[in-house]
Enzyme design. Sequence first.
Site, PDB file in Angstrom:
ATOM      1  N   GLU A  70       6.560  -2.554   1.944  1.00  0.00           N
ATOM      2  CA  GLU A  70       5.313  -3.069   1.372  1.00  0.00           C
ATOM      3  C   GLU A  70       5.184  -4.576   1.562  1.00  0.00           C
ATOM      4  O   GLU A  70       4.069  -5.104   1.665  1.00  0.00           O
ATOM      5  CB  GLU A  70       5.228  -2.710  -0.114  1.00  0.00           C
ATOM      6  CG  GLU A  70       5.276  -1.212  -0.421  1.00  0.00           C
ATOM      7  CD  GLU A  70       4.227  -0.385   0.308  1.00  0.00           C
ATOM      8  OE1 GLU A  70       3.182  -0.955   0.696  1.00  0.00           O
ATOM      9  OE2 GLU A  70       4.446   0.816   0.493  1.00  0.00           O
ATOM     10  N   HIS A  87       3.343  -5.183   4.748  1.00  0.00           N
ATOM     11  CA  HIS A  87       1.894  -5.104   4.525  1.00  0.00           C
ATOM     12  C   HIS A  87       1.383  -6.413   3.903  1.00  0.00           C
ATOM     13  O   HIS A  87       0.363  -6.959   4.314  1.00  0.00           O
ATOM     14  CB  HIS A  87       1.573  -3.962   3.554  1.00  0.00           C
ATOM     15  CG  HIS A  87       1.592  -2.599   4.163  1.00  0.00           C
ATOM     16  ND1 HIS A  87       0.834  -2.254   5.266  1.00  0.00           N
ATOM     17  CD2 HIS A  87       2.260  -1.466   3.798  1.00  0.00           C
ATOM     18  CE1 HIS A  87       1.041  -0.978   5.555  1.00  0.00           C
ATOM     19  NE2 HIS A  87       1.900  -0.476   4.688  1.00  0.00           N
ATOM     20  N   GLU A 101       0.129  -0.781   9.397  1.00  0.00           N
ATOM     21  CA  GLU A 101       1.414  -0.072   9.340  1.00  0.00           C
ATOM     22  C   GLU A 101       2.419  -0.655  10.324  1.00  0.00           C
ATOM     23  O   GLU A 101       3.632  -0.602  10.092  1.00  0.00           O
ATOM     24  CB  GLU A 101       1.218   1.420   9.604  1.00  0.00           C
ATOM     25  CG  GLU A 101       0.555   2.175   8.475  1.00  0.00           C
ATOM     26  CD  GLU A 101       1.336   2.122   7.178  1.00  0.00           C
ATOM     27  OE1 GLU A 101       2.576   2.013   7.215  1.00  0.00           O
ATOM     28  OE2 GLU A 101       0.706   2.174   6.102  1.00  0.00           O
TER      29      GLU A 101
END
Length: 491
Positions: A261, A264, A290
Amino acid sequence: MSYNALSQHFEQRYHLQHLGAICGWDQATMMPSGGNEARAEAMGTLAVLCHQQLQDPKLADFFAAAKQESLTSQQTVSLAEMSRQWRDATMLPTDLVRAMSLAGSRCEHAWRNLRPANDWAGYLPLFEEVLNLSRQAASARAEALGLSRYDSLLEQFEPGMRSDRLDTLFGDLKSWLPGLIIQVQDKQRGEPLLQPKGPFAIEQQRSLGLEVMAMLGFDFDHGRLDVSAHPFCGGVSEDVRLTTRYNEQDVAQALMGIIHETGHARYEQGLPTLWRRLPVGQARSMGVHESQSLFFEMQLARHPAFITRLAPLLERHFGAQPAFAPDNMARLYTRVNPGLIRVDADEVTYPAHIMLRYEIERDLIEGKMEARDLPERWDQLMQDYLGLGTKGNDKDGCLQDIHWTDGSFGYFPSYTLGAIYAAQQAAAMQQQQGSLEQLIESQLHTVFEWLQDNIWQHASLLDTDKLIQQACGQPLDATAFKQHLMQRYLG
């Protein structure tokens, strides 16, 4: 200028989306369960406001006038991205948008309890409503865009991507991936492997995660880490919200989830400040998004050199034990073991999980299968792809993902596209900067600088194919991904 008027309109939309993102984050992390119906209504109202804003009749005149104005090359691209969002919004009636938001919110909230209970029967009517509304949206979008129903939904997440291109790409993966899985398992079968011994206190896991996030350059002035049932990265560039989930018996699950994460989040935080409140300054596609999370998790965090940096942190937070030796941790983090759960899947078997979901969601949207057939189809494809069955075990089968609960059909291919893009980026970076091993050991900051220069700063100023071509010297191609897996897992 009409272009300026459009920019102001879309900046207002960005603010509304920011509020929606934080409401969604709160719903997943902190909201008491009794607040769900009111929150669903509120988020439904907000979704309608965002939708109505893009259906403002004056926008058509603004777009027509702006096309005649003298714009810079970047403003021209910005206008095209605003036009694409406007076009998407005008495809769907407001009543359908509200119904989809309500149905998705209710289904997702119920899923949190229905999945642990393995309650497919309780989930089915909620999912049927989501699917029915998603099909209506797909039909409306397909008619407006001249695409198939599934491709019209894929367009939302991967602009320009089509299912026939995915079929070719995934067909190539299918030709060599099953054999590679067997080869790697044969190779690893005799390798010694020590499992770290828990329990690992959640607060210490959180502290470790925050330290690793700092190592990876996360800006804590513009983001935070919390807990949710399903890890995600949300919010907006100035206010990024990460979540993970902890298991006191498994320190790797949350740590790798946090690293994923963080990839991201770094992309969001690295988007160009000048443009980030307009569509052109936001993430190019979910596949590109992604690619950043998988670059961080797979290309970086599972590299032996990075694990060598992690080992002393593990010992400092949890005490020394033989399992924390870098060589052992490297074997542990690259162990290939086909399993039922996508988010826990290793790097080699992960694409099989995605191809399974792609085939199912495509057929659901195209009307080639019904919701009631999902458990049986899932079980069949799991056996075909990974030799595992899920009959009677829907919580570890078709109930395991959050994506379909809110109608996010067309999203799943982004994960494998991201893995392929990440491998291409890593290969290009090493050609220009030197080996990842050297960069991780002494120049980790240059990795992020390369991503900033080649991916993050371009946002949606380039379409996906041009972005990848410019960064990697070639368009989408699985060759680098195959070479990466062969090198890492077979030497």
